[in-house]
Write a protein that holds these residues in place. Structure first.
Motif, PDB file in Angstrom:
ATOM      1  N   TYR A  42       6.728  11.074  -2.450  1.00 53.70           N
ATOM      2  CA  TYR A  42       7.337   9.996  -1.667  1.00 53.70           C
ATOM      3  C   TYR A  42       8.139   9.047  -2.555  1.00 53.70           C
ATOM      4  O   TYR A  42       9.166   8.522  -2.136  1.00 53.70           O
ATOM      5  CB  TYR A  42       6.271   9.234  -0.860  1.00 53.70           C
ATOM      6  N   TYR A  46      12.041   6.675  -2.629  1.00 55.58           N
ATOM      7  CA  TYR A  46      12.296   5.264  -2.984  1.00 55.58           C
ATOM      8  C   TYR A  46      13.396   5.182  -4.041  1.00 55.58           C
ATOM      9  O   TYR A  46      14.217   4.261  -4.025  1.00 55.58           O
ATOM     10  CB  TYR A  46      11.042   4.575  -3.538  1.00 55.58           C
ATOM     11  N   TYR A 129      -6.882   8.385 -10.935  1.00 55.09           N
ATOM     12  CA  TYR A 129      -7.023   6.997 -11.424  1.00 55.09           C
ATOM     13  C   TYR A 129      -7.466   6.062 -10.305  1.00 55.09           C
ATOM     14  O   TYR A 129      -8.216   5.116 -10.530  1.00 55.09           O
ATOM     15  CB  TYR A 129      -5.737   6.501 -12.126  1.00 55.09           C
ATOM     16  N   GLY A 151       0.118  14.452   0.745  1.00 56.49           N
ATOM     17  CA  GLY A 151      -0.032  15.072  -0.576  1.00 56.49           C
ATOM     18  C   GLY A 151      -1.148  14.424  -1.376  1.00 56.49           C
ATOM     19  O   GLY A 151      -2.114  15.088  -1.778  1.00 56.49           O
ATOM     20  N   VAL A 152      -1.056  13.129  -1.602  1.00 58.60           N
ATOM     21  CA  VAL A 152      -2.125  12.411  -2.305  1.00 58.60           C
ATOM     22  C   VAL A 152      -3.385  12.406  -1.434  1.00 58.60           C
ATOM     23  O   VAL A 152      -4.507  12.591  -1.929  1.00 58.60           O
ATOM     24  CB  VAL A 152      -1.692  10.959  -2.628  1.00 58.60           C
ATOM     25  N   GLY A 172      -1.520  10.872  11.376  1.00 60.93           N
ATOM     26  CA  GLY A 172      -0.569  10.628  12.440  1.00 60.93           C
ATOM     27  C   GLY A 172      -0.664  11.530  13.655  1.00 60.93           C
ATOM     28  O   GLY A 172       0.033  11.300  14.648  1.00 60.93           O
ATOM     29  N   LYS A 176      -3.038  16.927  12.106  1.00 61.19           N
ATOM     30  CA  LYS A 176      -3.326  16.362  10.783  1.00 61.19           C
ATOM     31  C   LYS A 176      -4.799  15.965  10.681  1.00 61.19           C
ATOM     32  O   LYS A 176      -5.406  16.065   9.608  1.00 61.19           O
ATOM     33  CB  LYS A 176      -2.424  15.158  10.499  1.00 61.19           C
ATOM     34  N   TYR A 191      -4.301   7.087  13.821  1.00 58.81           N
ATOM     35  CA  TYR A 191      -3.920   5.665  13.916  1.00 58.81           C
ATOM     36  C   TYR A 191      -2.658   5.426  14.723  1.00 58.81           C
ATOM     37  O   TYR A 191      -2.293   4.279  14.967  1.00 58.81           O
ATOM     38  CB  TYR A 191      -3.859   4.982  12.554  1.00 58.81           C
ATOM     39  N   PHE A 237      -0.977   0.968  -2.678  1.00 60.88           N
ATOM     40  CA  PHE A 237      -0.325   1.766  -3.739  1.00 60.88           C
ATOM     41  C   PHE A 237       0.903   2.527  -3.255  1.00 60.88           C
ATOM     42  O   PHE A 237       1.387   3.420  -3.953  1.00 60.88           O
ATOM     43  CB  PHE A 237      -1.344   2.693  -4.420  1.00 60.88           C
ATOM     44  N   LEU A 265       0.713   4.823 -11.241  1.00 61.58           N
ATOM     45  CA  LEU A 265       0.303   5.880 -12.178  1.00 61.58           C
ATOM     46  C   LEU A 265       0.871   5.611 -13.570  1.00 61.58           C
ATOM     47  O   LEU A 265       0.221   5.915 -14.572  1.00 61.58           O
ATOM     48  CB  LEU A 265       0.798   7.240 -11.655  1.00 61.58           C
ATOM     49  N   ARG A 314       7.573  12.392   8.595  1.00 57.23           N
ATOM     50  CA  ARG A 314       6.135  12.669   8.733  1.00 57.23           C
ATOM     51  C   ARG A 314       5.854  14.101   9.168  1.00 57.23           C
ATOM     52  O   ARG A 314       4.819  14.374   9.784  1.00 57.23           O
ATOM     53  CB  ARG A 314       5.487  11.672   9.722  1.00 57.23           C
TER      54      ARG A 314
HETATM   55  N1  LIG Z   1       1.244   3.853  -6.888  1.00 55.65           N
HETATM   56  C1  LIG Z   1       1.124   5.089  -7.323  1.00 55.65           C
HETATM   57  O1  LIG Z   1       0.710   5.328  -8.461  1.00 55.65           O
HETATM   58  C2  LIG Z   1       1.472   6.214  -6.414  1.00 55.65           C
HETATM   59  C3  LIG Z   1       1.482   7.526  -6.898  1.00 55.65           C
HETATM   60  C4  LIG Z   1       1.720   8.567  -5.989  1.00 55.65           C
HETATM   61  C5  LIG Z   1       1.980   8.289  -4.651  1.00 55.65           C
HETATM   62  N2  LIG Z   1       2.013   7.002  -4.251  1.00 55.65           N
HETATM   63  C6  LIG Z   1       2.249   6.673  -2.845  1.00 55.65           C
HETATM   64  O2  LIG Z   1       1.327   7.393  -2.062  1.00 55.65           O
HETATM   65  C7  LIG Z   1       1.910   7.712  -0.813  1.00 55.65           C
HETATM   66  C8  LIG Z   1       1.739   9.170  -0.545  1.00 55.65           C
HETATM   67  O3  LIG Z   1       2.635   9.926  -1.339  1.00 55.65           O
HETATM   68  P1  LIG Z   1       2.870  11.455  -1.038  1.00 55.65           P
HETATM   69  O4  LIG Z   1       4.000  11.878  -1.889  1.00 55.65           O
HETATM   70  O5  LIG Z   1       1.580  12.169  -1.112  1.00 55.65           O
HETATM   71  O6  LIG Z   1       3.397  11.420   0.481  1.00 55.65           O
HETATM   72  P2  LIG Z   1       2.626  11.909   1.828  1.00 55.65           P
HETATM   73  O7  LIG Z   1       1.355  11.137   1.958  1.00 55.65           O
HETATM   74  O8  LIG Z   1       2.557  13.383   1.832  1.00 55.65           O
HETATM   75  O9  LIG Z   1       3.654  11.451   2.926  1.00 55.65           O
HETATM   76  C9  LIG Z   1       3.644  10.145   3.435  1.00 55.65           C
HETATM   77  C10 LIG Z   1       2.776  10.037   4.703  1.00 55.65           C
HETATM   78  O10 LIG Z   1       2.680   8.668   5.051  1.00 55.65           O
HETATM   79  C11 LIG Z   1       2.398   8.574   6.428  1.00 55.65           C
HETATM   80  N3  LIG Z   1       3.206   7.531   7.055  1.00 55.65           N
HETATM   81  C12 LIG Z   1       2.718   6.473   7.737  1.00 55.65           C
HETATM   82  N4  LIG Z   1       3.699   5.726   8.231  1.00 55.65           N
HETATM   83  C13 LIG Z   1       4.867   6.317   7.881  1.00 55.65           C
HETATM   84  C14 LIG Z   1       6.220   6.015   8.115  1.00 55.65           C
HETATM   85  N5  LIG Z   1       6.616   4.934   8.807  1.00 55.65           N
HETATM   86  N6  LIG Z   1       7.164   6.845   7.603  1.00 55.65           N
HETATM   87  C15 LIG Z   1       6.824   7.923   6.885  1.00 55.65           C
HETATM   88  N7  LIG Z   1       5.526   8.264   6.631  1.00 55.65           N
HETATM   89  C16 LIG Z   1       4.552   7.460   7.127  1.00 55.65           C
HETATM   90  C17 LIG Z   1       2.685   9.953   7.046  1.00 55.65           C
HETATM   91  O11 LIG Z   1       1.418  10.559   7.360  1.00 55.65           O
HETATM   92  P3  LIG Z   1       0.826  10.353   8.861  1.00 55.65           P
HETATM   93  O12 LIG Z   1       1.803  10.977   9.813  1.00 55.65           O
HETATM   94  O13 LIG Z   1      -0.473  11.043   8.816  1.00 55.65           O
HETATM   95  O14 LIG Z   1       0.722   8.879   9.066  1.00 55.65           O
HETATM   96  C18 LIG Z   1       3.368  10.712   5.926  1.00 55.65           C
HETATM   97  O15 LIG Z   1       3.121  12.087   5.984  1.00 55.65           O
HETATM   98  C19 LIG Z   1       3.345   7.196  -0.847  1.00 55.65           C
HETATM   99  O16 LIG Z   1       3.393   5.920  -0.265  1.00 55.65           O
HETATM  100  C20 LIG Z   1       3.605   7.094  -2.335  1.00 55.65           C
HETATM  101  O17 LIG Z   1       4.592   6.169  -2.647  1.00 55.65           O
HETATM  102  C21 LIG Z   1       1.760   5.963  -5.094  1.00 55.65           C
END
Ligand SMILES: NC(=O)c1ccc[n+]([C@@H]2O[C@H](COP(=O)([O-])OP(=O)(O)OC[C@H]3O[C@@H](n4cnc5c(N)ncnc54)[C@H](OP(=O)(O)O)[C@@H]3O)[C@@H](O)[C@H]2O)c1
Length: 324
Positions: A42, A46, A129, A151-152, A172, A176, A191, A237, A265, A314
């Protein structure tokens, strides 16, 4: 000639362009890697949209795995022919072959395929982490994980379960929910039609949870705070629904002296020793079968724009690979 996805301006998926790129020889501290699989994340959306600023024009992508084809000066512990994985930069994973920083790469153990590595180096190290350091989840605890089928999310549900926790997860759709349940999520909540805060209270007998892992951001942030016990930890996160802005910190006091953190991360793996320990722990749970990796979608690398469209609408679950 190598190819890569690059972008010259920020915007929608259409700004991603498939280009021929010269790769050249690695400089000091660098290696050249021929990618066999690239991970979709994701955070890539960004960078592309401009929510996270990068100098332009730019390559894109942080996660991948492949074979080392050249090693620059001042590199120790990696040789030509090694298989490596990486998940914490520098940008440029969306490529057939690339130069990258040797000290951000991990030599892959036998038994872990390039595809699995490309599906976990960023997402799985993040799960590690978050569950082991940001808030150390213990056996018998009940936790909340948002976007549990992502994914996460699928990795976190299984890992938390492996640690002995009870996992509540938001998703969603009903499909799922079934997927999350098959990967360690004890209580999936849809949700999009259920009030997740009320359901978490119900499931925990009114007590709430000690930690919420919230990667959805804007849409779930306030509801997540209401799921926490007094002195609970809010881990925000990610921004899948948009970033959280304008928080009045007095809210944290009013809702029970809550802890709030916004981790990445990059901070948790900035030291080489932390990167190695995080990867080792991740490989261990995957190789022992405690965490199964679902590669639910594959796209040709040159179709990265379509992969971004599907991720942002999604449509994807689990991990997604882009194939060079
Ligand atoms: N801070 C860090 O270190 C770090 C590292 C890795 C990832 N992340 C964050 O973790 C999250 C997951 O990353 P990922 O790559 O594994 O993606 P992902 O979870 O596979 O995809 C995002 C999921 O978020 C949900 N979602 C809820 N509201 C949404 C909206 N308005 N638009 C789009 N999606 C929405 C959807 O699932 P539902 O349909 O089930 O709601 C979607 O499948 C991302 O926010 C990413 O930035 C953060």
């Amino acid at each position: 000639m190598a190819h890569a996805i690059r972008f010259h301006e920020t915007g929608g998926p259409e700004v991603l362009k498939w280009e021929e790129v010269p790769v050249g020889e690695p400089g000091p501290g660098q290696i050249r890697v021929r990618n066999s699989a690239v991970g979709l994340n994701y955070i890539d959306t960004y960078h592309r949209s401009g929510l996270y600023k990068v100098p332009l024009p730019s390559g894109i992508g942080l996660e991948g795995a492949g074979t080392v084809t050249a090693v620059g000066p001042d590199v120790a512990g990696i040789k030509v022919g090694d298989r490596v994985g990486y998940g914490s930069g520098p940008l440029g994973a969306y490529s057939t072959e690339r130069l990258t920083a040797a000290d951000r790469c991990i030599v892959l153990p036998d038994g872990l395929s390039d595809e699995t590595a490309a599906a976990i180096m960023l997402k799985g190290m993040t799960a590690r982490y978050l569950l082991r350091r940001t808030y150390r989840v213990g056996a018998g605890e009940t936790i909340l994980v948002h976007a549990a089928a992502g994914g996460v999310g699928l990795i976190m549900c299984q890992w938390a379960k492996h640690l002995g926790a009870t996992v509540i997860g938001t998703v969603g759709s009903d499909e799922k929910a079934a997927l999350a349940k098959a990967h360690g999520c004890d209580h999936p909540i849809v949700y999009t039609r259920e009030n997740f805060t009320a359901r978490v209270k119900e499931i925990t007998g009114g007590k709430g949870v000690p930690v919420v892992y919230d990667s959805v951001g804007k849409d779930t942030f306030m509801g997540s705070l209401d799921c926490l016990q007094p002195l609970g930890t809010m881990v925000t996160f990610g921004n899948a629904s948009g970033p959280v802005t304008g928080l009045d910190t007095g809210v944290l006091a009013a809702k029970g002296s809550l802890f709030l953190t916004r981790p990445t991360l990059m901070t948790y793996t900035a030291k080489r020793s932390d990167l190695e320990e995080t990867a080792k722990d991740l490989f261990d749970v995957v190789l022992r079968g405690a965490v199964r990796i679902e590669i639910a979608q594959r796209y040709a690398l040159k179709d990265a724009a379509q992969a971004h469209r599907d991720l942002e609408s999604r449509k994807t679950t689990g991990s997604t690979l882009l194939m060079p």
